[in-house]
Design an enzyme around this catalytic site. Structure first.
Site, PDB file in Angstrom:
ATOM      1  N   ASP A 284       3.781   9.692  -0.625  1.00 40.56           N
ATOM      2  CA  ASP A 284       2.536   9.035  -0.224  1.00 40.56           C
ATOM      3  C   ASP A 284       2.220   7.948  -1.252  1.00 40.56           C
ATOM      4  OD1 ASP A 284       0.086   8.651   1.110  1.00 40.56           O
ATOM      5  OD2 ASP A 284      -0.247  10.803   1.328  1.00 40.56           O
TER       6      ASP A 284
ATOM      7  N   HIS B 187       0.810  -1.231   0.000  1.00 40.54           N
ATOM      8  CA  HIS B 187       0.000   0.000   0.000  1.00 40.54           C
ATOM      9  C   HIS B 187       0.841   1.277   0.000  1.00 40.54           C
ATOM     10  CE1 HIS B 187      -4.066  -1.786   0.977  1.00 40.54           C
ATOM     11  NE2 HIS B 187      -3.273  -2.812   1.140  1.00 40.54           N
TER      12      HIS B 187
HETATM   13  C1  G6P Z   1      -1.014   3.381   6.123  1.00 45.82           C
HETATM   14  C2  G6P Z   1      -0.564   1.948   5.920  1.00 45.82           C
HETATM   15  C3  G6P Z   1      -1.533   0.971   6.558  1.00 45.82           C
HETATM   16  C4  G6P Z   1      -1.786   1.363   7.995  1.00 45.82           C
HETATM   17  C5  G6P Z   1      -2.296   2.792   8.082  1.00 45.82           C
HETATM   18  C6  G6P Z   1      -2.545   3.269   9.519  1.00 45.82           C
HETATM   19  O1  G6P Z   1      -2.128   3.644   5.350  1.00 45.82           O
HETATM   20  O2  G6P Z   1      -0.399   1.666   4.549  1.00 45.82           O
HETATM   21  O3  G6P Z   1      -1.005  -0.345   6.502  1.00 45.82           O
HETATM   22  O4  G6P Z   1      -2.709   0.484   8.589  1.00 45.82           O
HETATM   23  O5  G6P Z   1      -1.334   3.634   7.491  1.00 45.82           O
HETATM   24  O6  G6P Z   1      -1.424   3.085  10.307  1.00 45.82           O
HETATM   25  P1  G6P Z   1      -1.422   2.151  11.605  1.00 45.82           P
HETATM   26  O7  G6P Z   1       0.016   2.090  12.013  1.00 45.82           O
HETATM   27  O8  G6P Z   1      -2.294   2.856  12.608  1.00 45.82           O
HETATM   28  O9  G6P Z   1      -1.982   0.801  11.231  1.00 45.82           O
END
Ligand code: G6P
Length: 485
Positions: free
Chosen positions: A372, A161
């Site tokens: 990003d 992602h």
């Molecule tokens: C990004 C990453 C995700 C992640 C999200 C939130 O979008 O690609 O994998 O889940 O951030 O971050 P966190 O550390 O709270 O899961």
């Protein structure tokens, strides 16, 4: 009972909350991935393997929203070394142009391997013979090959992602070869942009001897396998945002927000996780200078910055919060008046209805990431812009910039350029605003997240695979059902 489709992601699509009396409840988390996967999961009787979001023992698997959820436990040490450490203080900054210096610790890497194995084992126990497993994101890059060792009968997809870094930066990682080999356990590797896929293929050429032809890597395993590498830009449930934005509640709330801000002529908006990749400091600097130079003035203009709390135990995030709050305080102190201030800074997260109202209320949306993978906020703003009246200022360093033709593209490092773009957005004539937003909406409403997940799964189903017998010890759909019945 096993499942034809298993999703493996760092987090489950629900958050666990424990009440004061110790009772546990589950709330659906707002993330985009859940929305993307829910319809396919429901149709396919899918299972989702992930972490419930707090340290400690994991509850037993349970069903919610038509999905079978399989919690993976992370101890406090796993959270510190795997999640906050290797995932978010090594891989995250390394993948985002080393904006913050990545930290390399061998005991973090050990935790990354240990925890990735745990996810792979949980997925291996859930998948039907010959079933499909879809692994998500940088926290789990070793899972494809670990899973293949356990279950060579599976069709394995992986989607990254976040950006895949250029070879010259990825080279810093002491375990770069192991990470590449971990990913190559998949049949299909998906990235956001074609540039990310190209970066990955360069890394494969540099650190393996495997042949790469037309976006396909051929493994040296027996039998050999093809690993397809491609770009699959993710999107949002755009119809849902469009409908939400049209609801009477959201319309009224948008009007209320503007009134509460003192009915400014121009409302600028930023919405981000509080993350150093998002370029919030650069944005606030540009907006602050516009106020200082009277190119924006209170009460005619207001800037709302929503920064939702994120990864608060990681030092780089704590430092960013300090720096941002100092900067916002200075600007408000210098350019505010009693009852009105230029920057309305909110360190909160909000439900989708409130976000839709903010998007509808805004005239100009500022997405100024330094790097990003995609940036879904930009797409949400477009989908919520039902009256074609908003302007999107978008960093060229987002995946979204490859797709969102109609936005005003900016280089967030160029503060003067960003100021000029904001001024242009604020003063743009209504015909141009509408024609740009219509172009953006056509794109976002067509390329939605359902199309994305269907497209990825179809490409995964198409990858040529050698005939592999189902391992004798693989869980069988009937057998494991009887065992748990
Ligand atoms: C990004 C990453 C995700 C992640 C999200 C939130 O979008 O690609 O994998 O889940 O951030 O971050 P966190 O550390 O709270 O899961």
């Amino acid at each position: 009972m096993t499942h034809p489709l298993v999703v493996v992601a760092n987090r489950l699509p629900v958050d666990q909350t424990t009440g004061p009396d110790g009772s546990v409840t589950w709330q659906r988390s707002p993330g985009g991935l859940v929305t993307a996967m829910e319809p396919v999961m429901r149709d396919a009787d899918g299972a989702w393997v992930g972490w419930p979001g707090s340290p400690g023992d994991a509850p037993e698997p349970f069903d919610a929203d038509g999905m079978h959820l399989v919690p993976v436990a992370l101890s406090a040490a796993d959270v510190a070394d795997f999640y906050e450490g290797f995932a978010n203080d090594t891989l995250w900054p390394l993948s985002h142009d080393v904006i913050s210096p990545p930290v390399y610790h061998r005991h973090w890497w050990d935790a990354y391997r240990r925890v990735n194995r745990r996810y792979a084992q949980a997925a291996a126990a859930e998948a039907d013979p010959g079933g499909t497993v879809w692994v998500h994101d940088y926290q789990l890059q070793l899972v494809p090959s670990m899973l293949r060792e356990l279950r060579s009968d599976l069709r394995i997809g992986y989607f990254h992602h976040i950006p895949f870094p250029p070879l010259e930066l990825f080279a810093q990682l002491p375990w770069r070869r192991q990470v590449v080999e971990g990913l190559l356990g998949a049949d299909l590797l998906g990235f956001q942009r074609s540039g990310d896929a190209a970066n990955f293929l360069r890394v494969v050429r540099r650190w393996t001897d495997l042949p790469v032809r037309a976006g396909t890597v051929t493994t040296d395993t027996e039998p050999e396998r093809k690993v397809r590498v491609g770009s699959f830009p993710i999107s949002i449930d755009s119809r849902r945002f469009d409908e939400l934005a049209r609801s009477p509640w959201v319309r009224a709330r948008a009007a209320e927000i503007r009134a509460d801000l003192g009915s400014p002529e121009v409302l600028l908006l930023g919405v981000d996780r509080l993350d150093y990749t998002k370029g919030i400091l650069h944005r606030v600097k540009a907006v602050g200078e516009l106020f200082a130079e009277h190119r924006l003035e209170v009460p005619g203009a207001a800037f709302v910055q929503v920064a939702s709390p994120s990864r608060e135990n990681v030092e780089a995030y704590q430092q960013l919060r300090e720096d941002l709050e100092l900067q916002v305080g200075r600007i408000n102190g210098e350019h505010g008046r009693i009852g009105t201030q230029p920057i309305h800074y909110l360190h909160h997260s909000y439900p989708p209805e409130e976000m839709a109202a903010l998007y509808r209320a805004a005239d100009v949306m500022l997405v100024t990431s330094l790097r990003d993978g995609m940036n879904l906020v930009a797409k949400e703003f477009v989908a919520a812009n039902v009256d074609d009246a908003g302007v999107l200022v978008l960093s060229e360093f987002t995946g979204a910039a490859d797709e969102l033709n109609g936005a005003l593209l900016v280089n967030p490092h160029d503060i003067d350029g960003m100021k000029a773009a904001i001024e242009r957005a604020v003063t743009m004539d209504q015909r141009e605003v509408r024609s740009r937003m219509r172009r953006l909406r056509r794109r976002v409403l067509t390329d939605d997240v359902a199309r994305w997940s269907r497209g990825f799964l179809a490409a995964l189903a198409d990858v040529e695979r050698p005939e592999v017998p189902v391992p004798a010890d693989a869980p069988s759909r009937r057998g494991s059902h009887e065992a748990t019945a």
